[in-house]
Enzyme design. Structure first.
Site, mmCIF file in Angstrom:
data_model
loop_
_atom_site.group_PDB
_atom_site.id
_atom_site.type_symbol
_atom_site.label_atom_id
_atom_site.label_comp_id
_atom_site.label_asym_id
_atom_site.label_seq_id
_atom_site.Cartn_x
_atom_site.Cartn_y
_atom_site.Cartn_z
ATOM 1 N N LYS A 120 0.870 -1.169 0.000
ATOM 2 C CA LYS A 120 0.000 0.000 0.000
ATOM 3 C C LYS A 120 0.912 1.225 0.000
ATOM 4 O O LYS A 120 1.659 1.457 0.946
ATOM 5 C CB LYS A 120 -0.920 0.022 1.215
ATOM 6 C CG LYS A 120 -1.850 1.242 1.215
ATOM 7 C CD LYS A 120 -2.574 1.400 2.532
ATOM 8 C CE LYS A 120 -3.347 2.709 2.522
ATOM 9 N NZ LYS A 120 -3.855 3.061 3.872
ATOM 10 N N GLY A 181 -8.355 9.391 9.537
ATOM 11 C CA GLY A 181 -8.711 9.502 10.942
ATOM 12 C C GLY A 181 -9.702 10.591 11.280
ATOM 13 O O GLY A 181 -9.975 10.842 12.456
ATOM 14 N N ALA A 207 -9.829 5.589 4.254
ATOM 15 C CA ALA A 207 -9.699 6.775 5.112
ATOM 16 C C ALA A 207 -10.988 7.578 5.230
ATOM 17 O O ALA A 207 -11.695 7.803 4.243
ATOM 18 C CB ALA A 207 -8.576 7.700 4.627
ATOM 19 N N GLY A 208 -11.258 7.997 6.451
ATOM 20 C CA GLY A 208 -12.358 8.919 6.729
ATOM 21 C C GLY A 208 -13.663 8.281 7.148
ATOM 22 O O GLY A 208 -14.533 8.952 7.704
ATOM 23 N N ASN A 229 -9.722 1.743 9.854
ATOM 24 C CA ASN A 229 -8.860 1.597 11.018
ATOM 25 C C ASN A 229 -9.397 2.387 12.211
ATOM 26 O O ASN A 229 -9.923 1.825 13.155
ATOM 27 C CB ASN A 229 -7.441 2.028 10.661
ATOM 28 C CG ASN A 229 -6.432 1.750 11.761
ATOM 29 O OD1 ASN A 229 -5.250 1.988 11.612
ATOM 30 N ND2 ASN A 229 -6.855 1.216 12.900
ATOM 31 N N THR A 230 -9.308 3.712 12.133
ATOM 32 C CA THR A 230 -9.620 4.555 13.284
ATOM 33 C C THR A 230 -11.041 4.379 13.794
ATOM 34 O O THR A 230 -11.273 4.370 15.012
ATOM 35 C CB THR A 230 -9.372 6.035 12.941
ATOM 36 O OG1 THR A 230 -8.061 6.177 12.391
ATOM 37 C CG2 THR A 230 -9.492 6.906 14.175
#
Length: 280
Positions: A120, A181, A207-208, A229-230
Site C-alpha cells: 500500500k 482519521g 480513510a475517513g 482503522n480509526t
C-alpha cells in the site's frame, strides 16, 4: 435436503463474488488497519470479529517494535488465514516510500508469504490534513510497478490521477473518503463514482469512514472494498464496531449487486392501477 442445496448455492455465489486483486482472491471486502488500538489483544479481537482477509500494517511500526525487542502484532496473527498488506505510512517523499516498500516485501517473506508482492503506497508530505502527494505517489508507483510490486496507491479522489495509476500498472486504486482519521465519512461521492466508472481496477475506499452506514454507502456506489482503522480502533467497543463494519460492507455489496432503483422527483404508487375496487 433443501437446506443443503441453499448452502451449496450460497457457497457458489460467495466464491464467484470474491474480491480479486492482482489475481489473488479474498473472501472479505473489509480490509483493516492495525494502528491506534489500546493494545495488541484488542486489535486481534477486532480483526477476528471483522472476518477481514487483508490486514495492513505500517512497515515503520513493525521495524520500530522489532528494534525494541517486543512482540508486535505481526508476530501474533495467523498469516495462514490473513494476507499482509504492508504500507509506507509516514513517508514524505517518493524515494523514502520506495525504500520502505522494499522493507515491506521482506516482512512478507518473514511470515512465509514469499509470493506476496502487495504494497500500500502512501506518500504524504502534508502534516496537517494528511493529504497524499499526487506527484510523489505517481513517481513511486511507476518505479515499484516496474520492480514487480503489486501497488495499491492511496490517493485523493482525483479521476485523472486514478487513470494514470491504472495506465502504469497499479493493481488497485485507494482513494480517500475524507482525511485520515477524521471520521468525516465520504465527502466527494461524485469523484469517487467517476473513478469507479472509469477504471477496470478494484477501487477501495480508504480513510475517513467513521460509521457502518458510511462503509455501507461506499459499497453501494460500487467500491470493491473499504479499508477501515480509526473508526474501529477508537470506538468504545472495537470488537463490536468491527462486526458492525463487516455486516455493513456485506449489505452494501448485496445492495449494489441487486441494482439500485433510479431516483425521481415525483412519487409513484406501489399499488396496482388496474382492477381497483369501485366505490359508489
Amino acid at each position: 435436503m433443501i437446506k443443503k442445496i441453499q448452502e451449496k448455492v450460497k457457497n457458489i455465489i460467495d466464491i464467484e463474488d470474491n474480491l480479486k486483486i492482482a489475481n489473488q482472491k479474498f473472501e472479505s471486502r473489509l480490509m483493516l488497519g492495525t494502528g491506534r488500538y489500546k493494545n495488541v489483544q484488542e486489535a486481534i479481537r477486532s480483526i477476528e470479529a471483522s472476518k477481514a482477509s487483508i490486514i495492513t500494517v505500517a512497515v515503520r511500526r513493525i521495524q520500530y517494535s522489532k528494534s525494541l525487542g517486543k512482540s508486535s502484532l505481526i508476530d501474533l496473527l495467523n498469516w495462514d488465514k490473513l494476507w499482509l498488506l504492508p504500507n509506507t505510512a509516514g513517508c514524505e517523499t517518493a524515494d523514502e516510500a520506495i525504500r520502505i516498500a522494499s522493507l515491506g516485501i521482506e516482512i512478507n517473506k518473514r511470515i512465509n508469504q514469499e509470493q506476496n508482492k502487495f504494497i500500500k503506497l502512501e506518500v504524504i508530505s502534508d502534516s496537517n490534513y494528511l493529504l497524499p502527494d499526487p506527484i510523489g505517489t505517481l513517481k513511486a508507483a511507476e518505479y515499484l510497478v516496474n520492480k514487480g510490486f503489486n501497488v495499491l496507491p492511496y490517493i485523493y479522489p482525483d479521476p485523472i490521477l486514478a487513470k494514470q495509476l491504472e495506465d502504469i500498472g497499479c493493481s488497485a486504486i485507494m482513494p480517500l473518503g475524507s482525511p485520515i482519521g477524521s471520521g468525516q465519512g465520504i465527502r466527494n461521492t461524485e469523484n469517487l463514482s467517476i473513478i469507479i466508472e472509469n477504471t477496470s481496477l478494484p477501487v477501495i475506499i480508504d480513510a475517513g469512514i467513521g460509521t457502518s452506514s458510511e462503509a455501507n454507502k461506499a459499497m453501494e456506489i460500487g467500491a470493491k472494498a473499504v479499508l477501515i482503522n480509526t473508526a474501529i480502533a477508537k470506538s468504545a467497543e472495537p470488537r463490536k464496531m468491527a462486526e458492525s463494519m463487516k455486516l455493513a460492507v456485506m449489505s452494501g455489496r448485496e445492495c449494489y449487486l441487486a441494482g439500485i432503483m433510479k431516483k425521481q422527483i415525483h412519487g409513484t404508487s406501489s399499488s396496482p392501477e388496474t382492477g381497483l375496487l369501485k366505490i359508489k
